[in-house]
Enzyme design. Structure first.
Site, PDB file in Angstrom:
ATOM      1  N   CYS A 313      21.067  11.221 -27.861  1.00 16.91           N
ATOM      2  CA  CYS A 313      21.829  12.211 -27.808  1.00 16.91           C
ATOM      3  C   CYS A 313      21.027  13.527 -27.504  1.00 16.91           C
ATOM      4  CB  CYS A 313      22.859  12.569 -28.760  1.00 16.91           C
ATOM      5  SG  CYS A 313      23.519  10.808 -29.264  1.00 16.91           S
TER       6      CYS A 313
HETATM    7  N1  SAJ Z   1      16.659  17.361 -35.897  1.00 15.23           N
HETATM    8  C1  SAJ Z   1      15.698  18.436 -36.389  1.00 15.23           C
HETATM    9  N2  SAJ Z   1      16.256  19.370 -36.954  1.00 15.23           N
HETATM   10  C2  SAJ Z   1      17.513  19.666 -37.259  1.00 15.23           C
HETATM   11  C3  SAJ Z   1      18.257  18.658 -36.771  1.00 15.23           C
HETATM   12  C4  SAJ Z   1      18.125  17.346 -36.144  1.00 15.23           C
HETATM   13  O1  SAJ Z   1      14.562  18.066 -35.818  1.00 15.23           O
HETATM   14  O2  SAJ Z   1      17.760  20.507 -37.927  1.00 15.23           O
HETATM   15  C5  SAJ Z   1      16.291  16.266 -35.372  1.00 15.23           C
HETATM   16  C6  SAJ Z   1      16.417  14.914 -35.859  1.00 15.23           C
HETATM   17  O3  SAJ Z   1      15.464  14.554 -36.716  1.00 15.23           O
HETATM   18  C7  SAJ Z   1      16.620  13.858 -34.721  1.00 15.23           C
HETATM   19  C8  SAJ Z   1      17.334  14.967 -33.608  1.00 15.23           C
HETATM   20  O4  SAJ Z   1      17.134  16.153 -33.968  1.00 15.23           O
HETATM   21  O5  SAJ Z   1      15.371  13.360 -34.327  1.00 15.23           O
HETATM   22  C9  SAJ Z   1      18.712  14.526 -33.374  1.00 15.23           C
HETATM   23  O6  SAJ Z   1      19.364  14.870 -34.711  1.00 15.23           O
HETATM   24  P1  SAJ Z   1      20.981  14.837 -35.047  1.00 15.23           P
HETATM   25  O7  SAJ Z   1      21.267  15.180 -36.415  1.00 15.23           O
HETATM   26  O8  SAJ Z   1      21.528  15.551 -33.663  1.00 15.23           O
HETATM   27  O9  SAJ Z   1      21.313  13.093 -34.809  1.00 15.23           O
HETATM   28  P2  SAJ Z   1      22.144  12.408 -33.790  1.00 15.23           P
HETATM   29  O10 SAJ Z   1      21.304  12.815 -32.352  1.00 15.23           O
HETATM   30  O11 SAJ Z   1      22.098  10.823 -34.176  1.00 15.23           O
HETATM   31  O12 SAJ Z   1      23.734  12.675 -33.653  1.00 15.23           O
HETATM   32  C10 SAJ Z   1      24.099  13.763 -32.983  1.00 15.23           C
HETATM   33  C11 SAJ Z   1      25.078  14.117 -33.704  1.00 15.23           C
HETATM   34  N3  SAJ Z   1      24.762  14.947 -34.929  1.00 15.23           N
HETATM   35  C12 SAJ Z   1      25.469  15.824 -35.619  1.00 15.23           C
HETATM   36  O13 SAJ Z   1      26.335  16.371 -35.039  1.00 15.23           O
HETATM   37  C13 SAJ Z   1      24.675  16.122 -37.130  1.00 15.23           C
HETATM   38  C14 SAJ Z   1      26.161  14.631 -32.986  1.00 15.23           C
HETATM   39  O14 SAJ Z   1      25.553  16.054 -32.273  1.00 15.23           O
HETATM   40  C15 SAJ Z   1      26.685  13.957 -31.847  1.00 15.23           C
HETATM   41  O15 SAJ Z   1      27.838  13.608 -32.223  1.00 15.23           O
HETATM   42  C16 SAJ Z   1      25.764  12.699 -31.482  1.00 15.23           C
HETATM   43  O16 SAJ Z   1      24.235  13.233 -31.616  1.00 15.23           O
HETATM   44  C17 SAJ Z   1      26.096  12.174 -30.293  1.00 15.23           C
HETATM   45  O17 SAJ Z   1      26.341  11.066 -30.229  1.00 15.23           O
HETATM   46  O18 SAJ Z   1      26.182  12.875 -29.281  1.00 15.23           O
END
Ligand code: SAJ
Length: 476
Positions: A313
């Site tokens: 995502c």
């Molecule tokens: N990450 C960081 N620092 C942060 C947060 C995340 O480095 O502070 C990294 C994570 O390790 C990961 C990536 O970014 O590699 C994505 O992290 P994520 O928490 O956004 O996880 P996803 O992609 O599985 O889920 C996201 C959803 N997450 C949250 O809202 C917490 C949301 O944005 C969407 O519902 C989903 O993608 C989607 O399906 O679009």
């Protein structure tokens, strides 16, 4: 306010809206009025099936979005058919077996055994369905352009079987305009007309894999129809299983909501990653700075640096908006910059690894490095787009011997890599030059790792509760 069917629109306007050419004469007026009544009847019929849960629901794509969605619909009594192009997956579902951690095994098993849920390989049963929800991937091409091949191919299949009275809803994250400009014309190639014969909406998925607090049921759901009839039936449909539905004025608006949400995350993650790069130069501990900043009780929310941004995502979706914006001669500079910074982080991890190896007096080509965690975020087994894989490739290019341990990933094959998880034995730890913590899974004994390996580069601050040997840890 008068009901739509009572309004006396001019036959021309009515005919145009209903997709019939006005050729004058009272007979068309009867036809137009009949069609308006037809349309209202179709809406009412579908609404009734939705509200009494007799509507047959189709879900295309039984992945981390589709399967939980299908289960929620089945749990309230709908009969659900999953259309899954991967026969192996469809067979697993039909055996009542689960492969999505966010789905409860017993709930899936019960729905399959009672016939509320089953999976098929193709689209032949679409004519029996009343609502079809599309939950297929929307990846990027190698040069970061939208790849709508799955959405388009599914839409073409649906157009073959489409019948009056059906609602089609796209959940896949995509650029504003996909539902209206790409799907609608393909579906109308069937000869049926949107808003008149069938209904079409966009309702972006909001699944946070592994998040047990926010589930498919209690996560607010945005819904945008391509017109008022589509909006009415789509809102009714989603309201059956989701606590709070948020109607917006169009499918385009709904699509924009979602890409904004993910862009918001990508930009803020890039901001803290950039801060990590600067703190490294200024010899400041970025984790200490951020933890202190997040004590502010208002006007800020926590994001943390890492080895890069993974998943299907955040690294991808913002580039859907970036691509569409170019059509309006608009450069989404935040998206471009965020992507550039986030994609650079694996190289920064390699730079810091070289510094640690220099300190240990070992050249990269003579080193054995343990990568601790290959999934893209904690406590999941999903390694798609994981930055850990980029780090492994970079270190292998330097000639290092690289092994990995991840309690959630037994093996993976991607990025030209094919690796098996190694057990976190004392022998393994003693044999490694250093360890890089790339995913901060819970349940790993970080004290033991730091004790036994000469030095640890911690890109996630997973060692923050370390009780000893902090001098053997370098933080990102
Ligand atoms: N990450 C960081 N620092 C942060 C947060 C995340 O480095 O502070 C990294 C994570 O390790 C990961 C990536 O970014 O590699 C994505 O992290 P994520 O928490 O956004 O996880 P996803 O992609 O599985 O889920 C996201 C959803 N997450 C949250 O809202 C917490 C949301 O944005 C969407 O519902 C989903 O993608 C989607 O399906 O679009």
């Amino acid at each position: 306010m008068s009901q739509p069917s009572q309004r006396r629109a001019s036959p021309v306007a009515l005919g145009a809206r209903l997709g019939h050419k006005y050729i004058g004469g009272p007979h068309l007026r009867i036809l137009a009025e009949h069609s308006e009544a037809d349309v209202q009847n179709r809406v009412n019929t579908l609404l009734a099936k939705i509200e009494n849960h007799t509507a047959l629901v189709g879900v295309v794509g039984m992945g981390y979005v589709g399967l939980p969605f299908a289960v929620e619909k089945g749990k309230v009594g709908f009969n659900v058919i999953g259309i899954e192009q991967n026969p192996a997956r469809a067979d697993v579902i039909n055996r009542g077996e689960n492969y999505i951690p966010d789905v409860k095994d017993e709930e899936l098993r019960d729905l399959v055994s009672t016939g509320h849920l089953r999976a098929v390989y193709d689209f032949r049963e679409v004519p029996q369905m009343d609502v079809i929800v599309i939950c297929v991937p929307t990846p990027l091409t190698r040069n970061l352009n939208p790849d709508l091949q799955y959405v388009e191919s599914v839409t073409r299949e649906l157009a073959k079987y489409l019948r009056p009275g059906q609602l089609i809803s796209l959940e896949s994250t995509t650029y504003p305009g996909t539902t209206q400009e790409i799907m609608l014309p393909i579906l109308e190639e069937s000869g049926l007309k949107a808003e008149v014969d069938f209904f079409l909406s966009h309702s972006p998925e909001r699944v946070d894999p592994g998040n047990s607090r926010y589930t498919t049921k209690n996560t607010n759901k945005v819904v945008g129809g391509i017109g008022p009839n589509s909006q009415q039936v789509a809102v009714a449909f989603y309201s059956q299983t989701i606590d709070h539905v948020v109607p917006v004025s169009s499918a385009n608006a709904a699509e924009m909501v979602k890409v904004f949400e993910n862009t918001f995350r990508a930009v803020n993650i890039a901001l803290v990653n950039e801060l990590a790069l600067l703190c490294d130069k200024m010899n400041l501990n970025v984790w200490e700075v951020l933890d202190a900043a997040f004590t502010k009780p208002f006007g800020i929310m926590p994001f943390y640096p890492g080895p890069g941004v993974g998943g299907h995502c955040i690294p991808l979706d913002p580039h859907y908006l970036e691509w569409k914006a170019r059509e309006y001669n608009f450069n989404t500079r935040f998206i471009a910059l965020a992507g550039e910074i986030n994609r650079r982080m694996p190289e920064f991890v390699r730079d810091k690894t070289h510094r640690v190896l220099n300190m240990l007096g070992v050249s990269p080509s003579k080193s054995k490095i343990l990568i601790l965690g290959v999934s893209y975020k904690r406590d999941l087994g999903d390694w798609r787009e994981s930055p850990s894989l980029d780090v492994i490739k970079l270190l292998q290019e330097d000639g290092a011997e690289v092994v990995y341990h991840d309690p959630h990933v037994a093996n993976f094959a991607d990025h030209g890599l094919a690796m098996e998880c190694v057990p976190l034995s004392d022998e393994l730890l003693d044999s490694c030059t250093m360890c890089i913590i790339t995913t901060d899974h819970q349940g790993v004994d970080y004290d033991r790792v730091v004790d036994r390996v000469a030095h640890t580069l911690d890109t996630r601050n997973a060692s923050k509760r370390l009780t000893r040997n902090r001098d053997k840890v370098t933080l990102l």
